[in-house]
Design a protein around this motif. Structure first.
Motif, PDB file in Angstrom:
ATOM      1  N   LEU A  96       0.618  -1.183   0.113  1.00  0.00           N
ATOM      2  CA  LEU A  96       0.086  -0.313   0.081  1.00  0.00           C
ATOM      3  C   LEU A  96       0.921   1.397   0.209  1.00  0.00           C
ATOM      4  N   ASP A  97       0.807   2.067  -1.139  1.00  0.00           N
ATOM      5  CA  ASP A  97       1.789   3.030  -1.146  1.00  0.00           C
ATOM      6  C   ASP A  97       1.042   4.095  -2.242  1.00  0.00           C
ATOM      7  N   ILE A 129       2.710  -8.597   3.233  1.00  0.00           N
ATOM      8  CA  ILE A 129       1.616  -8.487   4.275  1.00  0.00           C
ATOM      9  C   ILE A 129       1.220  -7.586   5.394  1.00  0.00           C
ATOM     10  N   PHE A 130       2.171  -6.932   5.908  1.00  0.00           N
ATOM     11  CA  PHE A 130       1.743  -5.595   6.687  1.00  0.00           C
ATOM     12  C   PHE A 130       2.461  -4.312   6.081  1.00  0.00           C
ATOM     13  N   ARG A 145       1.184   6.099   5.646  1.00  0.00           N
ATOM     14  CA  ARG A 145       0.253   6.945   5.835  1.00  0.00           C
ATOM     15  C   ARG A 145      -0.746   5.694   5.683  1.00  0.00           C
ATOM     16  N   PHE A 146      -0.401   4.985   5.376  1.00  0.00           N
ATOM     17  CA  PHE A 146      -1.260   2.864   5.493  1.00  0.00           C
ATOM     18  C   PHE A 146      -0.157   1.994   6.659  1.00  0.00           C
ATOM     19  N   LYS A 203      -6.938  -1.984   7.992  1.00  0.00           N
ATOM     20  CA  LYS A 203      -7.106  -2.959   6.049  1.00  0.00           C
ATOM     21  C   LYS A 203      -6.107  -2.947   4.826  1.00  0.00           C
ATOM     22  N   GLN A 204      -5.538  -4.169   5.568  1.00  0.00           N
ATOM     23  CA  GLN A 204      -3.664  -4.470   4.617  1.00  0.00           C
ATOM     24  C   GLN A 204      -4.499  -4.691   3.643  1.00  0.00           C
ATOM     25  N   LEU A 205      -3.455  -4.901   2.926  1.00  0.00           N
ATOM     26  CA  LEU A 205      -3.308  -4.708   1.097  1.00  0.00           C
ATOM     27  C   LEU A 205      -4.283  -6.016   0.694  1.00  0.00           C
TER      28      LEU A 205
END
Length: 292
Positions: free
Chosen positions: A85-86, A122-123, A128-129, A134-136
Motif C-alpha cells: 500500500l503506497d 503482508i503488513f 500513510r498506511f 485494512k491491509q493490502l
C-alpha cells in the motif's frame, strides 16, 4: 570612296519601355502557368500509380503462442520492488494495470501474471498506511490472492509499539493463498542486539527488551499456520543485522521447527559471507588475551 555614314541612334521613348515591360510580364506569367500545369500533371500521374490504401488491421495478440504472450506481459506488469500500500501506486502500477480493462481474456492472463510473478507485502510499512486496519490482502478479492506465489513480512518498523493492525487473522484471507510457496522475511533492525535500544519499552507495563523478538516470532508462527502450502522462507536484512543476533536466531529456529526450507536473500549477502566468532577462533589458536 563613299563616305561611311554614321548610324543614327534611335531615341528610346518611355512608351517603348512600357511595351517591353508588359511583354516580359506576360512571358513570366506564361512560364508560371506552364510550371503549375506541369506540376499538376505530374501529381496526377503519381496519384494514378499509387496503390489503394489498405484497411487498418489490429495486431492479433492472442494469435501468439502462450509462452510469448506471458513473456510480454511479464515485461509490462512485473515489478522489481515488493508491492505494498503506497500513494505512488497510482503512478507506478496504475498505467500497467490498465491492461485488465482491455477484454476478459486479457484480464485473465494479465492478472494471473501480475499476481503470480510479483511479491506482495503482508503488513504495510508506508507512513500513510502504517496504522491501517485494512491491509493490502484485506482489500483484494480472493480470486486474486489465489494467484499469489510470494509474500513478504518486513520486521523492524514500529518495534517499540507495533500497529494494532499487524495481526494474522481471517481478514487477511490467507486461507485462499493456496499457491504461496515463498515467504520473504526482511529484518530492518533488532532491538535486542544493541544497547542503544534500551528504554524504548516500558518494563513496568510488562514489556522487556525481548518484546519485539517474541512478537516477531509469534507473527511468523501464525503465518506458518495459515499458509498451508508454504515451502520456503527467505531471510534478508540490512547490513547492520548479524545472523547471530537474537531476533535472527529466534526466527531461524522457528522456521526449522516449522519444517520449512531455509534460504538467504541477496541484499545482506549471507549466502556468500561466512560469519565467524573472532574471539572463539583466537582462543582455539591460543592467542586469547589474559585478563588482568
Amino acid at each position: 570612296m563613299a563616305r561611311n555614314k554614321k548610324a543614327r541612334a534611335v531615341p528610346v521613348t518611355s512608351g517603348a519601355i512600357r511595351y517591353k515591360t508588359k511583354d516580359i510580364d506576360a512571358l513570366v506569367a506564361q512560364l508560371d502557368t506552364l510550371k503549375i500545369s506541369s506540376h499538376l500533371a505530374f501529381d496526377s500521374d503519381s496519384d494514378a500509380e499509387e496503390e489503394p490504401a489498405r484497411p487498418f488491421q489490429p495486431f492479433r495478440f492472442f494469435d501468439l503462442p502462450s509462452e510469448l504472450r506471458s513473456h510480454i506481459l511479464e515485461l509490462l506488469v512485473v515489478k522489481e520492488k515488493t508491492i505494498d500500500l503506497d500513494p505512488s501506486n497510482t503512478r507506478t502500477l496504475l498505467p500497467a494495470l490498465r491492461l485488465f480493462f482491455v477484454s476478459r481474456r486479457m484480464h485473465a492472463e494479465a492478472s494471473h501474471v501480475f499476481y503470480s510473478q510479483n511479491t506482495f507485502r503482508i503488513f504495510a510499512i508506508n507512513g500513510r498506511f502504517f496504522h491501517t486496519k485494512k491491509q493490502l490482502l484485506t482489500r483484494l478479492p480472493e480470486h486474486y490472492i489465489a494467484h499469489m506465489r510470494s509474500l513478504e513480512l518486513r520486521l523492524g518498523p514500529g518495534f517499540n509499539k507495533p500497529p494494532k493492525g499487524w495481526v494474522v487473522d481471517a481478514r487477511l484471507k490467507l486461507d485462499t493463498a493456496v499457491n504461496v510457496r515463498l515467504l520473504k522475511v526482511f529484518v530492518e533492525l533488532d532491538p535486542a542486539s544493541h544497547p542503544s535500544f534500551e528504554g524504548f519499552r516500558n518494563e513496568e507495563c510488562g514489556a522487556t527488551e525481548q518484546f519485539f523478538t517474541v512478537f516477531s516470532v509469534g507473527l511468523l508462527g501464525c503465518l506458518f499456520g495459515e499458509l498451508q502450502q508454504l515451502q520456503k522462507v527467505e531471510f534478508d536484512a540490512y547490513p547492520g543485522i548479524s545472523r547471530s543476533s537474537p531476533l535472527m536466531q529466534a526466527l531461524v529456529e522457528e522456521t526449522r521447527m516449522g519444517g520449512k526450507e531455509l534460504a538467504w536473500g541477496p541484499e545482506r549477502g549471507w549466502d556468500k559471507i561466512v560469519e565467524t566468532d573472532l574471539g572463539g577462533m583466537l582462543q582455539k589458536l591460543g592467542i586469547g588475551c589474559e585478563r588482568l
